[in-house]
Design a protein around this motif. Sequence first.
Motif, PDB file in Angstrom:
ATOM      1  N   GLU A   1       0.829  -1.220   0.000  1.00  0.00           N
ATOM      2  CA  GLU A   1       0.000   0.000   0.000  1.00  0.00           C
ATOM      3  C   GLU A   1       0.847   1.246   0.000  1.00  0.00           C
ATOM      4  O   GLU A   1       0.568   2.219  -0.679  1.00  0.00           O
ATOM      5  N   LYS A   2       1.902   1.209   0.805  1.00  0.00           N
ATOM      6  CA  LYS A   2       2.701   2.426   0.938  1.00  0.00           C
ATOM      7  C   LYS A   2       3.612   2.654  -0.267  1.00  0.00           C
ATOM      8  O   LYS A   2       3.862   3.794  -0.640  1.00  0.00           O
ATOM      9  N   TYR A   3       4.095   1.560  -0.839  1.00  0.00           N
ATOM     10  CA  TYR A   3       5.028   1.675  -1.974  1.00  0.00           C
ATOM     11  C   TYR A   3       4.459   0.874  -3.144  1.00  0.00           C
ATOM     12  O   TYR A   3       4.776  -0.308  -3.313  1.00  0.00           O
ATOM     13  N   PRO A   4       3.600   1.493  -3.953  1.00  0.00           N
ATOM     14  CA  PRO A   4       2.882   0.709  -4.981  1.00  0.00           C
ATOM     15  C   PRO A   4       3.741   0.219  -6.148  1.00  0.00           C
ATOM     16  O   PRO A   4       3.263  -0.585  -6.942  1.00  0.00           O
ATOM     17  N   GLN A   5       5.006   0.672  -6.230  1.00  0.00           N
ATOM     18  CA  GLN A   5       5.832   0.180  -7.345  1.00  0.00           C
ATOM     19  C   GLN A   5       5.987  -1.339  -7.229  1.00  0.00           C
ATOM     20  O   GLN A   5       6.050  -1.874  -6.133  1.00  0.00           O
ATOM     21  N   HIS A   6       6.044  -2.010  -8.350  1.00  0.00           N
ATOM     22  CA  HIS A   6       6.041  -3.479  -8.430  1.00  0.00           C
ATOM     23  C   HIS A   6       4.972  -4.077  -7.498  1.00  0.00           C
ATOM     24  O   HIS A   6       5.277  -4.671  -6.460  1.00  0.00           O
ATOM     25  N   PRO A   7       3.675  -3.927  -7.874  1.00  0.00           N
ATOM     26  CA  PRO A   7       2.604  -4.428  -7.011  1.00  0.00           C
ATOM     27  C   PRO A   7       2.734  -5.932  -6.740  1.00  0.00           C
ATOM     28  O   PRO A   7       3.141  -6.687  -7.619  1.00  0.00           O
ATOM     29  N   LEU A   8       2.381  -6.314  -5.520  1.00  0.00           N
ATOM     30  CA  LEU A   8       2.478  -7.732  -5.142  1.00  0.00           C
ATOM     31  C   LEU A   8       1.199  -8.488  -5.456  1.00  0.00           C
ATOM     32  O   LEU A   8       1.149  -9.703  -5.290  1.00  0.00           O
ATOM     33  N   LEU A   9       0.152  -7.751  -5.850  1.00  0.00           N
ATOM     34  CA  LEU A   9      -1.117  -8.406  -6.177  1.00  0.00           C
ATOM     35  C   LEU A   9      -1.568  -7.988  -7.571  1.00  0.00           C
ATOM     36  O   LEU A   9      -1.497  -6.808  -7.921  1.00  0.00           O
TER      37      LEU A   9
ATOM     38  N   GLY B   1      -2.962 -24.917 -14.437  1.00  0.00           N
ATOM     39  CA  GLY B   1      -3.661 -24.132 -15.461  1.00  0.00           C
ATOM     40  C   GLY B   1      -3.550 -22.623 -15.245  1.00  0.00           C
ATOM     41  O   GLY B   1      -4.069 -21.845 -16.034  1.00  0.00           O
ATOM     42  N   ILE B   2      -2.938 -22.194 -14.169  1.00  0.00           N
ATOM     43  CA  ILE B   2      -2.826 -20.764 -13.840  1.00  0.00           C
ATOM     44  C   ILE B   2      -1.370 -20.315 -13.984  1.00  0.00           C
ATOM     45  O   ILE B   2      -1.085 -19.214 -14.417  1.00  0.00           O
ATOM     46  N   SER B   3      -0.467 -21.234 -13.604  1.00  0.00           N
ATOM     47  CA  SER B   3       0.939 -20.828 -13.541  1.00  0.00           C
ATOM     48  C   SER B   3       1.510 -20.588 -14.934  1.00  0.00           C
ATOM     49  O   SER B   3       1.020 -21.136 -15.931  1.00  0.00           O
ATOM     50  N   GLY B   4       2.521 -19.734 -14.967  1.00  0.00           N
ATOM     51  CA  GLY B   4       3.261 -19.501 -16.196  1.00  0.00           C
ATOM     52  C   GLY B   4       4.722 -19.632 -15.818  1.00  0.00           C
ATOM     53  O   GLY B   4       5.128 -20.589 -15.161  1.00  0.00           O
ATOM     54  N   ARG B   5       5.488 -18.604 -16.140  1.00  0.00           N
ATOM     55  CA  ARG B   5       6.884 -18.603 -15.681  1.00  0.00           C
ATOM     56  C   ARG B   5       6.902 -18.556 -14.146  1.00  0.00           C
ATOM     57  O   ARG B   5       7.765 -19.125 -13.506  1.00  0.00           O
ATOM     58  N   TYR B   6       5.929 -17.893 -13.571  1.00  0.00           N
ATOM     59  CA  TYR B   6       5.811 -17.798 -12.102  1.00  0.00           C
ATOM     60  C   TYR B   6       4.477 -18.422 -11.671  1.00  0.00           C
ATOM     61  O   TYR B   6       3.737 -18.952 -12.513  1.00  0.00           O
TER      62      TYR B   6
ATOM     63  N   THR C   1       1.421 -17.481 -10.769  1.00  0.00           N
ATOM     64  CA  THR C   1       0.102 -17.159 -11.331  1.00  0.00           C
ATOM     65  C   THR C   1       0.222 -16.442 -12.684  1.00  0.00           C
ATOM     66  O   THR C   1      -0.606 -15.601 -13.018  1.00  0.00           O
ATOM     67  N   GLY C   2       1.238 -16.759 -13.435  1.00  0.00           N
ATOM     68  CA  GLY C   2       1.412 -16.164 -14.765  1.00  0.00           C
ATOM     69  C   GLY C   2       2.868 -15.810 -14.990  1.00  0.00           C
ATOM     70  O   GLY C   2       3.766 -16.479 -14.465  1.00  0.00           O
ATOM     71  N   ASP C   3       3.087 -14.750 -15.729  1.00  0.00           N
ATOM     72  CA  ASP C   3       4.469 -14.403 -16.081  1.00  0.00           C
ATOM     73  C   ASP C   3       5.026 -13.232 -15.280  1.00  0.00           C
ATOM     74  O   ASP C   3       6.067 -12.663 -15.631  1.00  0.00           O
ATOM     75  N   GLU C   4       4.293 -12.851 -14.234  1.00  0.00           N
ATOM     76  CA  GLU C   4       4.779 -11.777 -13.348  1.00  0.00           C
ATOM     77  C   GLU C   4       4.980 -12.351 -11.945  1.00  0.00           C
ATOM     78  O   GLU C   4       4.271 -13.272 -11.547  1.00  0.00           O
TER      79      GLU C   4
END
Length: 203
Positions: free
Chosen positions: A89-97, A160-165, A167-170
Amino acid sequence: MAANSSDCTDKEQPKLKLYSYWRSSCSWRARIALNLKGLSYEYKAVNLLKGEQFSPEFSKLNPINYVPVLVDEDIVIADSFAILMYLDEKYPQHPLLPCDLQKKAINFQAANIVSSSIQPLQNLLVLNYIEEKLGSDEKIAWAQNQIGRGFSALEKLLEGISGRYATGDEIYLADVFLAPQIHAAITRFKLDMKVKGKRHRQG
Ligand SMILES: N[C@@H](CCC(=O)N[C@@H](CS)C(=O)NCC(=O)O)C(=O)O
Protein backbone atom coordinates in the motif's frame (compact mmCIF):
# COMPACT_ATOMS: atom_id res chain seq x y z
CA MET A 1 3.66 31.04 -4.77
CA ALA A 2 5.87 28.45 -6.39
CA ALA A 3 7.14 25.78 -4.03
CA ASN A 4 10.85 26.01 -3.44
CA SER A 5 13.05 22.97 -3.31
CA SER A 6 13.04 22.78 0.50
CA ASP A 7 9.29 22.20 0.77
CA CYS A 8 8.91 20.00 -2.25
CA THR A 9 6.97 16.78 -1.56
CA ASP A 10 9.61 14.55 -3.04
CA LYS A 11 10.65 13.30 0.41
CA GLU A 12 13.43 10.84 0.90
CA GLN A 13 12.35 7.30 1.61
CA PRO A 14 12.21 6.98 5.40
CA LYS A 15 14.72 4.56 6.84
CA LEU A 16 13.09 1.16 7.14
CA LYS A 17 14.52 -1.39 9.57
CA LEU A 18 14.05 -5.11 9.09
CA TYR A 19 14.67 -7.52 11.96
CA SER A 20 15.51 -10.75 10.21
CA TYR A 21 17.34 -14.07 10.40
CA TRP A 22 19.08 -15.17 7.20
CA ARG A 23 17.64 -18.71 7.14
CA SER A 24 14.11 -17.71 8.16
CA SER A 25 11.70 -18.21 5.28
CA CYS A 26 9.32 -15.64 6.82
CA SER A 27 12.08 -13.01 6.92
CA TRP A 28 13.04 -13.90 3.40
CA ARG A 29 9.51 -13.02 2.20
CA ALA A 30 9.98 -9.50 3.57
CA ARG A 31 13.47 -9.21 2.04
CA ILE A 32 12.16 -10.26 -1.39
CA ALA A 33 9.33 -7.70 -1.25
CA LEU A 34 11.68 -4.91 -0.16
CA ASN A 35 14.02 -5.76 -3.01
CA LEU A 36 11.26 -6.06 -5.63
CA LYS A 37 10.08 -2.61 -4.62
CA GLY A 38 13.60 -1.22 -4.68
CA LEU A 39 13.46 -0.08 -1.04
CA SER A 40 16.59 0.28 1.00
CA TYR A 41 16.51 -0.80 4.61
CA GLU A 42 18.70 -1.30 7.61
CA TYR A 43 19.26 -4.99 8.30
CA LYS A 44 18.95 -5.95 11.96
CA ALA A 45 20.15 -9.52 12.43
CA VAL A 46 18.34 -11.67 15.00
CA ASN A 47 20.10 -15.01 15.43
CA LEU A 48 17.35 -17.52 16.15
CA LEU A 49 19.83 -20.28 16.95
CA LYS A 50 21.32 -18.12 19.70
CA GLY A 51 17.83 -17.30 21.04
CA GLU A 52 18.12 -13.59 20.23
CA GLN A 53 14.38 -13.53 19.44
CA PHE A 54 13.81 -13.84 23.20
CA SER A 55 15.90 -10.80 24.16
CA PRO A 56 13.98 -8.11 26.07
CA GLU A 57 14.57 -5.57 23.26
CA PHE A 58 13.19 -7.88 20.59
CA SER A 59 10.28 -9.04 22.77
CA LYS A 60 9.17 -5.41 22.97
CA LEU A 61 8.90 -5.32 19.17
CA ASN A 62 7.25 -8.72 18.86
CA PRO A 63 5.89 -10.31 22.06
CA ILE A 64 5.48 -13.66 20.28
CA ASN A 65 9.22 -13.65 19.51
CA TYR A 66 9.20 -14.32 15.80
CA VAL A 67 11.04 -12.67 12.92
CA PRO A 68 10.50 -10.73 10.72
CA VAL A 69 9.66 -7.35 12.18
CA LEU A 70 9.59 -4.21 10.05
CA VAL A 71 9.99 -0.82 11.68
CA ASP A 72 8.98 2.23 9.65
CA GLU A 73 9.62 5.20 11.93
CA ASP A 74 6.98 4.78 14.67
CA ILE A 75 5.14 1.93 12.94
CA VAL A 76 6.12 -1.60 14.01
CA ILE A 77 4.81 -4.56 12.00
CA ALA A 78 5.51 -8.04 13.28
CA ASP A 79 4.30 -10.54 10.70
CA SER A 80 5.46 -11.17 7.15
CA PHE A 81 1.96 -11.10 5.62
CA ALA A 82 1.14 -7.80 7.34
CA ILE A 83 4.54 -6.41 6.31
CA LEU A 84 3.92 -7.28 2.67
CA MET A 85 0.43 -5.76 2.67
CA TYR A 86 1.77 -2.61 4.35
CA LEU A 87 4.63 -2.24 1.87
CA ASP A 88 2.31 -2.83 -1.07
CA GLU A 89 0.00 0.00 0.00
CA LYS A 90 2.70 2.43 0.94
CA TYR A 91 5.03 1.67 -1.97
CA PRO A 92 2.88 0.71 -4.98
CA GLN A 93 5.83 0.18 -7.35
CA HIS A 94 6.04 -3.48 -8.43
CA PRO A 95 2.60 -4.43 -7.01
CA LEU A 96 2.48 -7.73 -5.14
CA LEU A 97 -1.12 -8.41 -6.18
CA PRO A 98 -2.57 -8.61 -9.69
CA CYS A 99 -5.68 -6.58 -10.62
CA ASP A 100 -7.53 -9.65 -11.84
CA LEU A 101 -9.75 -10.73 -8.92
CA GLN A 102 -9.45 -14.45 -9.49
CA LYS A 103 -5.66 -14.27 -9.73
CA LYS A 104 -5.60 -12.08 -6.66
CA ALA A 105 -7.63 -14.66 -4.71
CA ILE A 106 -5.29 -17.43 -5.87
CA ASN A 107 -2.30 -15.39 -4.71
CA PHE A 108 -3.90 -15.04 -1.27
CA GLN A 109 -4.68 -18.75 -1.14
CA ALA A 110 -1.18 -19.82 -2.17
CA ALA A 111 0.43 -17.42 0.30
CA ASN A 112 -1.81 -18.71 3.07
CA ILE A 113 -1.17 -22.37 2.31
CA VAL A 114 2.53 -21.59 2.83
CA SER A 115 2.08 -19.30 5.82
CA SER A 116 -0.67 -21.20 7.67
CA SER A 117 -0.52 -24.81 6.52
CA ILE A 118 3.18 -25.42 5.90
CA GLN A 119 5.59 -23.07 7.67
CA PRO A 120 4.05 -23.12 11.18
CA LEU A 121 4.24 -26.95 11.14
CA GLN A 122 7.98 -26.93 10.40
CA ASN A 123 9.17 -23.95 12.38
CA LEU A 124 12.03 -24.15 14.83
CA LEU A 125 9.83 -24.47 17.91
CA VAL A 126 7.89 -27.42 16.50
CA LEU A 127 10.95 -29.18 15.12
CA ASN A 128 12.90 -28.80 18.35
CA TYR A 129 9.95 -30.23 20.27
CA ILE A 130 9.62 -33.25 17.94
CA GLU A 131 13.36 -33.88 18.04
CA GLU A 132 13.35 -33.79 21.82
CA LYS A 133 10.37 -36.13 22.14
CA LEU A 134 10.85 -38.46 19.18
CA GLY A 135 14.36 -37.99 17.75
CA SER A 136 15.85 -36.37 14.65
CA ASP A 137 14.64 -38.95 12.08
CA GLU A 138 11.03 -38.30 13.06
CA LYS A 139 11.69 -34.57 12.95
CA ILE A 140 12.76 -34.71 9.28
CA ALA A 141 9.97 -37.15 8.36
CA TRP A 142 7.41 -34.85 9.99
CA ALA A 143 8.71 -31.77 8.16
CA GLN A 144 8.85 -33.58 4.80
CA ASN A 145 5.31 -34.84 5.27
CA GLN A 146 3.85 -31.44 6.15
CA ILE A 147 5.67 -29.67 3.34
CA GLY A 148 4.65 -32.41 0.90
CA ARG A 149 0.97 -32.04 1.83
CA GLY A 150 1.14 -28.31 1.26
CA PHE A 151 2.97 -28.59 -2.05
CA SER A 152 0.49 -31.17 -3.35
CA ALA A 153 -2.34 -28.73 -2.60
CA LEU A 154 -0.41 -25.88 -4.21
CA GLU A 155 0.17 -27.92 -7.36
CA LYS A 156 -3.57 -28.45 -7.69
CA LEU A 157 -4.37 -24.80 -6.93
CA LEU A 158 -1.95 -23.49 -9.54
CA GLU A 159 -2.71 -26.00 -12.29
CA GLY A 160 -3.66 -24.13 -15.46
CA ILE A 161 -2.83 -20.76 -13.84
CA SER A 162 0.94 -20.83 -13.54
CA GLY A 163 3.26 -19.50 -16.20
CA ARG A 164 6.88 -18.60 -15.68
CA TYR A 165 5.81 -17.80 -12.10
CA ALA A 166 3.02 -19.08 -9.85
CA THR A 167 0.10 -17.16 -11.33
CA GLY A 168 1.41 -16.16 -14.76
CA ASP A 169 4.47 -14.40 -16.08
CA GLU A 170 4.78 -11.78 -13.35
CA ILE A 171 6.12 -12.16 -9.83
CA TYR A 172 3.36 -11.72 -7.26
CA LEU A 173 2.59 -12.51 -3.62
CA ALA A 174 2.35 -16.27 -4.19
CA ASP A 175 5.94 -16.33 -5.51
CA VAL A 176 7.21 -14.29 -2.58
CA PHE A 177 5.87 -16.99 -0.25
CA LEU A 178 6.74 -19.95 -2.46
CA ALA A 179 10.40 -19.24 -3.25
CA PRO A 180 11.72 -19.39 0.35
CA GLN A 181 9.53 -22.41 1.15
CA ILE A 182 10.77 -24.33 -1.89
CA HIS A 183 14.35 -23.42 -1.01
CA ALA A 184 13.88 -24.67 2.55
CA ALA A 185 12.20 -27.86 1.32
CA ILE A 186 15.14 -28.68 -0.94
CA THR A 187 18.11 -27.53 1.12
CA ARG A 188 17.02 -28.08 4.73
CA PHE A 189 14.51 -30.88 4.46
CA LYS A 190 15.82 -32.74 1.38
CA LEU A 191 12.37 -33.08 -0.15
CA ASP A 192 12.34 -34.63 -3.61
CA MET A 193 10.67 -31.87 -5.62
CA LYS A 194 10.64 -33.95 -8.82
CA VAL A 195 7.89 -36.21 -7.47
CA LYS A 196 4.62 -34.70 -8.60
CA GLY A 197 1.46 -35.16 -6.59
CA LYS A 198 1.50 -37.42 -3.55
CA ARG A 199 4.58 -36.85 -1.40
CA HIS A 200 2.93 -37.27 1.95
CA ARG A 201 1.22 -39.71 4.29
CA GLN A 202 -2.51 -39.35 4.83
CA GLY A 203 -3.46 -37.78 8.16
N1 LIG B 1 3.24 -15.63 10.88
C1 LIG B 1 4.58 -15.18 11.15
C2 LIG B 1 5.44 -16.38 11.51
C3 LIG B 1 6.85 -15.96 11.87
C4 LIG B 1 7.74 -17.15 12.18
O1 LIG B 1 7.31 -18.29 12.40
N2 LIG B 1 9.05 -16.87 12.18
C5 LIG B 1 10.01 -17.90 12.46
C6 LIG B 1 11.10 -17.90 11.40
S1 LIG B 1 10.47 -18.26 9.79
C7 LIG B 1 10.68 -17.62 13.80
O2 LIG B 1 10.96 -16.49 14.12
N3 LIG B 1 10.94 -18.67 14.59
C8 LIG B 1 11.58 -18.51 15.85
C9 LIG B 1 11.37 -19.67 16.75
O3 LIG B 1 10.75 -20.66 16.33
O4 LIG B 1 11.84 -19.58 17.90
C10 LIG B 1 5.13 -14.45 9.92
O5 LIG B 1 4.73 -14.80 8.81
O6 LIG B 1 5.91 -13.53 10.07
